[in-house]
Design an enzyme around this catalytic site. Structure first.
Site, short mmCIF file in Angstrom:
data_model
loop_
_atom_site.label_atom_id
_atom_site.label_comp_id
_atom_site.label_asym_id
_atom_site.label_seq_id
_atom_site.Cartn_x
_atom_site.Cartn_y
_atom_site.Cartn_z
N TYR A 134 -8.09 15.18 -10.00
CA TYR A 134 -7.09 14.36 -10.70
C TYR A 134 -6.02 15.26 -11.32
O TYR A 134 -4.82 15.03 -11.16
CB TYR A 134 -7.81 13.55 -11.78
N LYS A 136 -2.02 15.67 -10.64
CA LYS A 136 -1.06 15.38 -11.71
C LYS A 136 -0.08 16.53 -11.89
O LYS A 136 1.12 16.31 -12.07
CB LYS A 136 -1.79 15.05 -13.02
N ASP A 182 0.87 -1.18 0.00
CA ASP A 182 0.00 0.00 0.00
C ASP A 182 0.91 1.23 0.00
O ASP A 182 1.66 1.44 0.96
CB ASP A 182 -0.90 -0.02 1.25
P1 NAD Z 1 -5.72 1.73 -12.74
O1 NAD Z 1 -6.80 2.44 -12.00
O2 NAD Z 1 -6.10 0.76 -13.77
O3 NAD Z 1 -4.74 1.02 -11.71
C1 NAD Z 1 -4.29 1.64 -10.54
C2 NAD Z 1 -3.88 0.56 -9.57
O4 NAD Z 1 -3.44 1.21 -8.37
C3 NAD Z 1 -5.02 -0.38 -9.18
O5 NAD Z 1 -4.67 -1.72 -9.42
C4 NAD Z 1 -5.23 -0.11 -7.69
O6 NAD Z 1 -5.57 -1.27 -6.96
C5 NAD Z 1 -3.87 0.42 -7.29
N1 NAD Z 1 -3.91 1.24 -6.08
C6 NAD Z 1 -4.84 2.13 -5.69
N2 NAD Z 1 -4.54 2.66 -4.50
C7 NAD Z 1 -3.35 2.10 -4.12
C8 NAD Z 1 -2.51 2.23 -2.99
N3 NAD Z 1 -2.84 3.03 -1.96
N4 NAD Z 1 -1.36 1.50 -2.94
C9 NAD Z 1 -1.04 0.67 -3.96
N5 NAD Z 1 -1.82 0.48 -5.04
C10 NAD Z 1 -2.96 1.19 -5.13
O7 NAD Z 1 -4.78 2.88 -13.37
P2 NAD Z 1 -3.91 2.82 -14.70
O8 NAD Z 1 -4.81 3.16 -15.83
O9 NAD Z 1 -3.13 1.58 -14.75
O10 NAD Z 1 -2.98 4.10 -14.48
C11 NAD Z 1 -1.66 4.01 -14.01
C12 NAD Z 1 -1.07 5.40 -14.00
O11 NAD Z 1 -1.12 5.95 -15.33
C13 NAD Z 1 -1.82 6.42 -13.11
O12 NAD Z 1 -0.89 7.32 -12.57
C14 NAD Z 1 -2.69 7.14 -14.09
O13 NAD Z 1 -3.04 8.43 -13.65
C15 NAD Z 1 -1.81 7.19 -15.30
N6 NAD Z 1 -2.57 7.38 -16.53
C16 NAD Z 1 -3.40 6.42 -17.00
C17 NAD Z 1 -4.11 6.63 -18.16
C18 NAD Z 1 -5.05 5.60 -18.72
O14 NAD Z 1 -5.78 5.90 -19.70
N7 NAD Z 1 -5.09 4.38 -18.18
C19 NAD Z 1 -3.98 7.85 -18.85
C20 NAD Z 1 -3.15 8.83 -18.31
C21 NAD Z 1 -2.42 8.59 -17.17
N1 SER Z 2 -7.39 7.96 -19.06
C1 SER Z 2 -7.19 8.84 -17.95
C2 SER Z 2 -8.49 9.23 -17.34
O1 SER Z 2 -9.45 9.30 -18.09
C3 SER Z 2 -6.45 10.08 -18.38
O2 SER Z 2 -5.53 10.39 -17.42
O3 SER Z 2 -8.54 9.48 -16.17
#
Ligand code: NAD
Ligand code: SER
Length: 322
Positions: free
Chosen positions: A141, A145, A52
């Site tokens: 969010y 960021k 965590d």
């Molecule tokens: P996701 O929501 O799919 O996964 C996030 C993971 O973090 C989950 O498995 C959750 O269980 C875990 N988590 C939550 N709280 C936690 C904690 N306290 N300790 C440990 N784990 C914890 O997110 P993602 O899409 O894989 O995104 C990963 C990163 O990429 C994030 O920083 C997100 O902002 C960034 N991002 C994602 C996207 C996208 O489209 N997926 C776009 C832009 C940026």
């Molecule tokens: N795919 C992400 C969201 O929609 C962009 O950071 O939150």
């Protein structure tokens, strides 16, 4: 040798990144961590631990014991979920990051942290959004960021921690469902096209946003972490993009393969407001110049691959005859 820790490894990006890093650096050199319950497949695939990020000692313990030198910090609360619980989003996105950076400082680890198109707001130039520009986001969010980008830069300049990151657009993939973002429609549309031949979209048909197929997102992270640091003028917030598209563009691309696909709209004002506050398209020339960023997948190439992979993944009983 790279010894890698991934936080949030069970999420949409983490599940793909874990596989690719293990393929490159060896299964036992990549420790996947999360707070979610791992499936038996995850436990069988390689080292997994509960971590965590809100507890720095949990991160520090694994880093020390496993002799970690690189952290991919993916644990976060995404945009739509964050608007539902802004306090949780602040806590996880900021305090989780501070904890990772403090552990990285103590144990001299490199850190990759994704930022997002969500780091921009209504005052940002909408098209070809520059690398360095106005950042006044209107979502929690986005606030986390922008603060995260600055914090990672601070740890580099103040403490010499090797921090790097990209501003991801919406990421599209088939392995793991997205975790509560505004761009999740761009994944759901492919599942529903195969399951039901139709999709009701919660964003309006002309909502233009940057998107990227997962293989390019993984390539961006690893290429940046392997880039020659002497070439990096920026560090933690490189604009990266692969396509600038609307829901109608994706529907049209799907119809090339599933001609009868039906697209309907039922706009969700919360997610529409978030999407409307984000850019239409990013200028990713800094990433191209400083570490040779170049995406591979176009919209149509991604659509072909998504539909092919999802047909294999989904049970025959879940798919309509097409
Ligand atoms: P996701 O929501 O799919 O996964 C996030 C993971 O973090 C989950 O498995 C959750 O269980 C875990 N988590 C939550 N709280 C936690 C904690 N306290 N300790 C440990 N784990 C914890 O997110 P993602 O899409 O894989 O995104 C990963 C990163 O990429 C994030 O920083 C997100 O902002 C960034 N991002 C994602 C996207 C996208 O489209 N997926 C776009 C832009 C940026
Ligand atoms: N795919 C992400 C969201 O929609 C962009 O950071 O939150």
């Amino acid at each position: 040798m790279q010894r890698i820790l991934i936080t949030g490894a069970l999420g949409q990006i983490g599940s793909d990144l874990t596989d690719e890093l293990r393929a490159r650096y060896g299964t036992n050199n990549v420790i996947a961590t999360d707070i979610a319950d791992p499936s038996q497949d995850v436990l069988d695939a390689g080292p997994y631990q509960f971590v965590d990020c809100l507890y720095a000692e949990q991160i520090g313990e694994v880093v020390k014991k496993q002799r970690i030198d690189t952290i991919y910090h993916l644990a976060a609360i995404l945009s739509a979920k964050a608007e539902g619980n802004p306090q949780l989003a602040w806590n996880v996105n900021m305090n989780g990051l501070v904890n990772v950076l403090e552990v990285a400082r103590e144990y001299q680890c490199s850190v990759f942290t994704p930022s997002s198109i969500g780091a921009f707001g209504p005052g940002t130039p909408r098209t070809r959004t520059p690398q360095d520009t106005v950042q006044r986001p209107t979502t929690m969010y986005g606030v986390t960021k922008v603060a995260g980008e600055l914090l990672c830069d601070y740890y580099f300049f103040k403490y010499g921690v090797d921090t790097r990151g990209v501003r991801y657009p919406g990421i599209i993939s088939y392995k793991t469902l997205p975790g509560g973002g505004t761009t999740d429609y761009a994944v759901a549309i492919y599942y529903e096209a195969i399951k039901h031949g139709r999709y009701t979209c919660y964003l309006a048909e002309d909502t233009r946003l940057d998107m990227m197929y997962m293989p390019d997102a993984i390539k961006a992270a690893i290429d940046l972490m392997e880039a020659d640091p002497s070439r990096l003028k920026h560090r933690n917030a490189f604009n990266v993009t692969a396509m600038s598209i609307t829901p109608e563009d994706i529907a049209a691309s799907i119809r090339e393969i599933i001609p009868g696909f039906i697209m309907e709209y039922d706009v969700d004002p919360v997610r529409q407001d978030i999407a409307d506050s984000w850019p239409d398209s990013l200028d990713d020339s800094a990433a191209r110049e400083e570490w040779d960023w170049s995406p591979v997948f176009t919209l149509d190439a991604m659509t072909r691959d998504m539909l092919e992979k999802l047909r294999l993944k989904l049970q025959p009983s879940e798919t309509v005859n097409q």
